[in-house]
Design an enzyme around this catalytic site. Sequence first.
Site, PDB file in Angstrom:
ATOM      1  N   LEU A 235      11.794 -19.900  -4.404  1.00 51.93           N
ATOM      2  CA  LEU A 235      10.717 -19.084  -3.821  1.00 51.93           C
ATOM      3  C   LEU A 235       9.419 -19.368  -4.556  1.00 51.93           C
ATOM      4  O   LEU A 235       9.386 -19.433  -5.789  1.00 51.93           O
ATOM      5  CB  LEU A 235      11.059 -17.588  -3.959  1.00 51.93           C
ATOM      6  CG  LEU A 235      10.010 -16.608  -3.419  1.00 51.93           C
ATOM      7  CD1 LEU A 235       9.966 -16.651  -1.880  1.00 51.93           C
ATOM      8  CD2 LEU A 235      10.288 -15.175  -3.873  1.00 51.93           C
TER       9      LEU A 235
ATOM     10  N   ARG B 274       1.616  -4.976   6.059  1.00 55.70           N
ATOM     11  CA  ARG B 274       0.934  -3.926   5.279  1.00 55.70           C
ATOM     12  C   ARG B 274       1.733  -2.646   5.408  1.00 55.70           C
ATOM     13  O   ARG B 274       2.068  -2.222   6.525  1.00 55.70           O
ATOM     14  CB  ARG B 274      -0.502  -3.701   5.758  1.00 55.70           C
ATOM     15  CG  ARG B 274      -1.211  -2.668   4.864  1.00 55.70           C
ATOM     16  CD  ARG B 274      -2.694  -2.570   5.107  1.00 55.70           C
ATOM     17  NE  ARG B 274      -3.307  -1.741   4.076  1.00 55.70           N
ATOM     18  CZ  ARG B 274      -4.493  -1.936   3.549  1.00 55.70           C
ATOM     19  NH1 ARG B 274      -5.250  -2.927   3.971  1.00 55.70           N
ATOM     20  NH2 ARG B 274      -4.963  -1.126   2.610  1.00 55.70           N
TER      21      ARG B 274
ATOM     22  N   TRP C 255       2.864   8.049  -2.167  1.00 58.76           N
ATOM     23  CA  TRP C 255       4.316   8.204  -2.407  1.00 58.76           C
ATOM     24  C   TRP C 255       4.540   9.119  -3.606  1.00 58.76           C
ATOM     25  O   TRP C 255       5.379  10.021  -3.576  1.00 58.76           O
ATOM     26  CB  TRP C 255       4.924   6.823  -2.657  1.00 58.76           C
ATOM     27  CG  TRP C 255       6.392   6.784  -2.913  1.00 58.76           C
ATOM     28  CD1 TRP C 255       7.391   6.618  -1.999  1.00 58.76           C
ATOM     29  CD2 TRP C 255       7.041   6.909  -4.191  1.00 58.76           C
ATOM     30  NE1 TRP C 255       8.617   6.622  -2.623  1.00 58.76           N
ATOM     31  CE2 TRP C 255       8.444   6.803  -3.973  1.00 58.76           C
ATOM     32  CE3 TRP C 255       6.593   7.095  -5.499  1.00 58.76           C
ATOM     33  CZ2 TRP C 255       9.381   6.869  -5.003  1.00 58.76           C
ATOM     34  CZ3 TRP C 255       7.526   7.174  -6.530  1.00 58.76           C
ATOM     35  CH2 TRP C 255       8.895   7.065  -6.277  1.00 58.76           C
TER      36      TRP C 255
ATOM     37  N   SER D 128      -8.289  -5.805   4.271  1.00 56.90           N
ATOM     38  CA  SER D 128      -8.781  -5.525   2.913  1.00 56.90           C
ATOM     39  C   SER D 128      -9.031  -6.784   2.067  1.00 56.90           C
ATOM     40  O   SER D 128      -8.614  -6.852   0.913  1.00 56.90           O
ATOM     41  CB  SER D 128      -7.814  -4.585   2.173  1.00 56.90           C
ATOM     42  OG  SER D 128      -7.697  -3.373   2.868  1.00 56.90           O
TER      43      SER D 128
ATOM     44  N   ASP E 220       0.826  -1.206   0.000  1.00 52.17           N
ATOM     45  CA  ASP E 220       0.000   0.000   0.000  1.00 52.17           C
ATOM     46  C   ASP E 220       0.866   1.265   0.000  1.00 52.17           C
ATOM     47  O   ASP E 220       1.970   1.265   0.538  1.00 52.17           O
ATOM     48  CB  ASP E 220      -0.899  -0.031   1.247  1.00 52.17           C
ATOM     49  CG  ASP E 220      -2.112   0.867   1.100  1.00 52.17           C
ATOM     50  OD1 ASP E 220      -2.294   1.465   0.015  1.00 52.17           O
ATOM     51  OD2 ASP E 220      -2.882   0.981   2.068  1.00 52.17           O
TER      52      ASP E 220
ATOM     53  N   ARG F  68       0.207   9.157 -10.076  1.00 54.70           N
ATOM     54  CA  ARG F  68       0.039   7.914  -9.322  1.00 54.70           C
ATOM     55  C   ARG F  68       0.663   6.743 -10.073  1.00 54.70           C
ATOM     56  O   ARG F  68       1.202   5.827  -9.469  1.00 54.70           O
ATOM     57  CB  ARG F  68      -1.456   7.656  -9.067  1.00 54.70           C
ATOM     58  CG  ARG F  68      -2.085   8.674  -8.121  1.00 54.70           C
ATOM     59  CD  ARG F  68      -3.577   8.388  -7.956  1.00 54.70           C
ATOM     60  NE  ARG F  68      -3.813   7.018  -7.520  1.00 54.70           N
ATOM     61  CZ  ARG F  68      -3.783   6.621  -6.243  1.00 54.70           C
ATOM     62  NH1 ARG F  68      -3.558   7.502  -5.279  1.00 54.70           N
ATOM     63  NH2 ARG F  68      -4.009   5.370  -5.940  1.00 54.70           N
TER      64      ARG F  68
ATOM     65  N   GLY G 266       0.287   5.460  -4.402  1.00 55.09           N
ATOM     66  CA  GLY G 266      -0.312   6.728  -4.834  1.00 55.09           C
ATOM     67  C   GLY G 266       0.200   7.889  -4.002  1.00 55.09           C
ATOM     68  O   GLY G 266       0.661   8.914  -4.531  1.00 55.09           O
TER      69      GLY G 266
ATOM     70  N   TRP H  49     -11.300  -2.506  -9.169  1.00 51.62           N
ATOM     71  CA  TRP H  49     -11.951  -2.123 -10.444  1.00 51.62           C
ATOM     72  C   TRP H  49     -12.687  -0.803 -10.295  1.00 51.62           C
ATOM     73  O   TRP H  49     -13.016  -0.150 -11.279  1.00 51.62           O
ATOM     74  CB  TRP H  49     -12.951  -3.198 -10.890  1.00 51.62           C
ATOM     75  CG  TRP H  49     -12.340  -4.511 -11.286  1.00 51.62           C
ATOM     76  CD1 TRP H  49     -12.481  -5.695 -10.623  1.00 51.62           C
ATOM     77  CD2 TRP H  49     -11.510  -4.805 -12.418  1.00 51.62           C
ATOM     78  NE1 TRP H  49     -11.784  -6.687 -11.269  1.00 51.62           N
ATOM     79  CE2 TRP H  49     -11.180  -6.178 -12.377  1.00 51.62           C
ATOM     80  CE3 TRP H  49     -10.999  -4.031 -13.472  1.00 51.62           C
ATOM     81  CZ2 TRP H  49     -10.386  -6.799 -13.338  1.00 51.62           C
ATOM     82  CZ3 TRP H  49     -10.204  -4.649 -14.429  1.00 51.62           C
ATOM     83  CH2 TRP H  49      -9.904  -6.018 -14.356  1.00 51.62           C
TER      84      TRP H  49
ATOM     85  N   HIS I 198       3.087   3.494  -8.919  1.00 48.11           N
ATOM     86  CA  HIS I 198       2.939   2.058  -9.175  1.00 48.11           C
ATOM     87  C   HIS I 198       4.193   1.500  -9.853  1.00 48.11           C
ATOM     88  O   HIS I 198       4.612   0.381  -9.569  1.00 48.11           O
ATOM     89  CB  HIS I 198       1.696   1.795 -10.034  1.00 48.11           C
ATOM     90  CG  HIS I 198       0.408   2.145  -9.333  1.00 48.11           C
ATOM     91  ND1 HIS I 198       0.126   1.746  -8.049  1.00 48.11           N
ATOM     92  CD2 HIS I 198      -0.685   2.873  -9.735  1.00 48.11           C
ATOM     93  CE1 HIS I 198      -1.064   2.196  -7.689  1.00 48.11           C
ATOM     94  NE2 HIS I 198      -1.582   2.894  -8.694  1.00 48.11           N
TER      95      HIS I 198
END
Length: 248
Positions: free
Chosen positions: A131, A181, A25, A189, A20, A33, A23, A69, A37
């Site tokens: 991993l 988080r 940041w 969430s 999270d 934004r 945006g 969405w 990402h």
Amino acid sequence: MQSGLPSELQTKLHVGIIMDGNGRWAIRRRMSRLRGHEAGVEAIRRVVEAAPKQGVGTLTLYAFSSDNWRRPKAEVSALMSLLRFYLASEVEALVRNGVRLTVIGRRDRLPAGIAEAIGRAEAATAGGETLNLRIAVDYSARDAILNAVARAASLGGLTRENFSDLVTGEAGLRDVDLVIRTSGEKRLSDFLLWESAYAELHFTDRMWPDFGEEDLREALTAFHGRERRFGGLQPEALEPQGEPALSA
Ligand code: FPP
């Protein structure tokens, strides 16, 4: 259902991360934004590289929730483009580093071509033994549980274990040990609700694009300092033998 995860990976930790703050940041830096990402993808690279060295066998990253969405069309489409780019550009490095990639969540609502790209990336990385990287896209834990309930009808005897396989889509996947988080928010969430029944929770103010190896180490150090009882008691908390727990 996926299977064949090396047993050595199953003995290592399962960490889930709610990435999270992309945006905020970006906005703080007067950037779009989308730039946040993009920087978030760099953080994914750092963490995927660091995780196996820190005792993590399975890493589940929340990239796009089924509720995302609702975001503006342009942002949704930018996130989908980033995912497409990640799948195309990263597979070689994932294979080289022994990372097995699977994508969890719905595929039928993704833009054209992405489901196929996911399938190709999963097939190319299926032999990874360093991993188990799971990326959650169009994912909702509640929906995963509901879908498992619908499929459970075909099972003879329902147990926590075989129901878990239906929820996770992966046979014998280890429960989540630690949920992290970023960005100071303290919510789950709709992320891995079944699998995190006994997970430890770690919240950090660090924004996801700034998250890196040291932040993961800090979260894992805090995790190792916790006492996990899974509903039981530590030996020192037991009543001395022979004495009744309650007087009559
Ligand atoms: C939350 O930050 C982040 C997301 C909803 C998307 C996470 C996506 C990435 C890290 C990159 C794309 C992923 C892949 C696998 C290519 P936010 O936008 O809600 O931040 P805010 O709360 O500050 O607005």
